[in-house]
Design an enzyme around this catalytic site. Structure first.
Site, PDB file in Angstrom:
ATOM      1  N   ASP A   1       0.828  -1.198   0.000  1.00  0.00           N
ATOM      2  CA  ASP A   1       0.000   0.000   0.000  1.00  0.00           C
ATOM      3  C   ASP A   1       0.869   1.258   0.000  1.00  0.00           C
ATOM      4  O   ASP A   1       2.019   1.229   0.447  1.00  0.00           O
ATOM      5  CB  ASP A   1      -0.903   0.017   1.235  1.00  0.00           C
ATOM      6  CG  ASP A   1      -1.925  -1.093   1.212  1.00  0.00           C
ATOM      7  OD1 ASP A   1      -2.434  -1.389   0.121  1.00  0.00           O
ATOM      8  OD2 ASP A   1      -2.212  -1.651   2.279  1.00  0.00           O
ATOM      9  N   ARG A   2       0.303   2.335  -0.453  1.00  0.00           N
ATOM     10  CA  ARG A   2       1.002   3.616  -0.519  1.00  0.00           C
ATOM     11  C   ARG A   2       1.616   3.988   0.822  1.00  0.00           C
ATOM     12  O   ARG A   2       2.733   4.469   0.901  1.00  0.00           O
ATOM     13  CB  ARG A   2       0.036   4.715  -0.989  1.00  0.00           C
ATOM     14  CG  ARG A   2       0.659   6.100  -0.991  1.00  0.00           C
ATOM     15  CD  ARG A   2      -0.368   7.198  -1.155  1.00  0.00           C
ATOM     16  NE  ARG A   2      -1.482   7.133  -0.224  1.00  0.00           N
ATOM     17  CZ  ARG A   2      -1.437   7.565   1.053  1.00  0.00           C
ATOM     18  NH1 ARG A   2      -0.345   8.053   1.558  1.00  0.00           N
ATOM     19  NH2 ARG A   2      -2.516   7.482   1.803  1.00  0.00           N
TER      20      ARG A   2
END
Length: 180
Positions: free
Chosen positions: A40-41
């Site tokens: 995930d970011r």
């Protein structure tokens, strides 16, 4: 070809930028590789990239059960009940998780500072957990920890199967021997 990349915080696991979030194209990665799985970011650490579709499937497919190890800075104090629940597997909205290996560990002295820094509250304790899971659902470690009352403040993947992050600095990459 197999590449280990230390994905920094706020970088996408795709080559194209999206809005204000940069993609992998900014890091000089070899042409023709693509992510074997994703981070995930707002997660950091080991991301594997390959140009081999079969290798990508062995690494990323949940049925392969390739272990993924994370360091998680959590808010709160882990107790035996929370750790036991994680070890047995927890019931999330998308179904029960497989059991995780989990231990409370000392704060890692080798870990780089996060940019931006984690906001810690002086009145709320925090702890580091090392977790190994064998599936890779969307935001799984964060959701598992939240389920047992330990929200994740920082998440760093340190290993995928036999591949470890080691001393690879954020934003850097190296070729790996494809032994999966």
């Amino acid at each position: 070809m197999l590449v280990a990349f230390n994905k920094p915080m706020n970088v996408l696991s795709q080559f194209t930028d999206e809005g204000r979030w940069p993609g992998l194209s900014r890091f000089g990665l070899p042409k023709g590789v693509y992510a074997a799985g994703r981070l995930d970011r707002d997660s950091e650490g080991l991301l594997l990239l390959t140009d081999d579709g079969r290798l990508q499937a062995r690494i990323a497919q949940p049925k392969a059960k390739m272990p993924k190890t994370y360091l998680a800075l959590v808010e709160g104090t882990p107790d035996a009940a929370a750790l036991g629940a994680l070890r047995r597997g927890v019931a999330l909205k998308d179904g029960p998780t497989r059991p995780a290996e989990v231990e409370q560990v000392a704060a890692p002295d080798w870990l780089w500072p996060r940019d931006p820094p984690v906001r810690l509250r002086k009145t709320v304790p925090e702890a580091w957990l090392e977790l190994t899971i064998t599936e890779g659902r969307n935001r799984q470690v964060r959701r598992m920890c939240a389920h047992v009352g330990l929200p994740v403040l920082r998440l760093v993947r340190t290993a995928i199967g036999p591949y470890a992050l080691g001393d690879l600095p954020p934003g850097r990459w190296r070729e790996e021997d494809a032994r999966a």
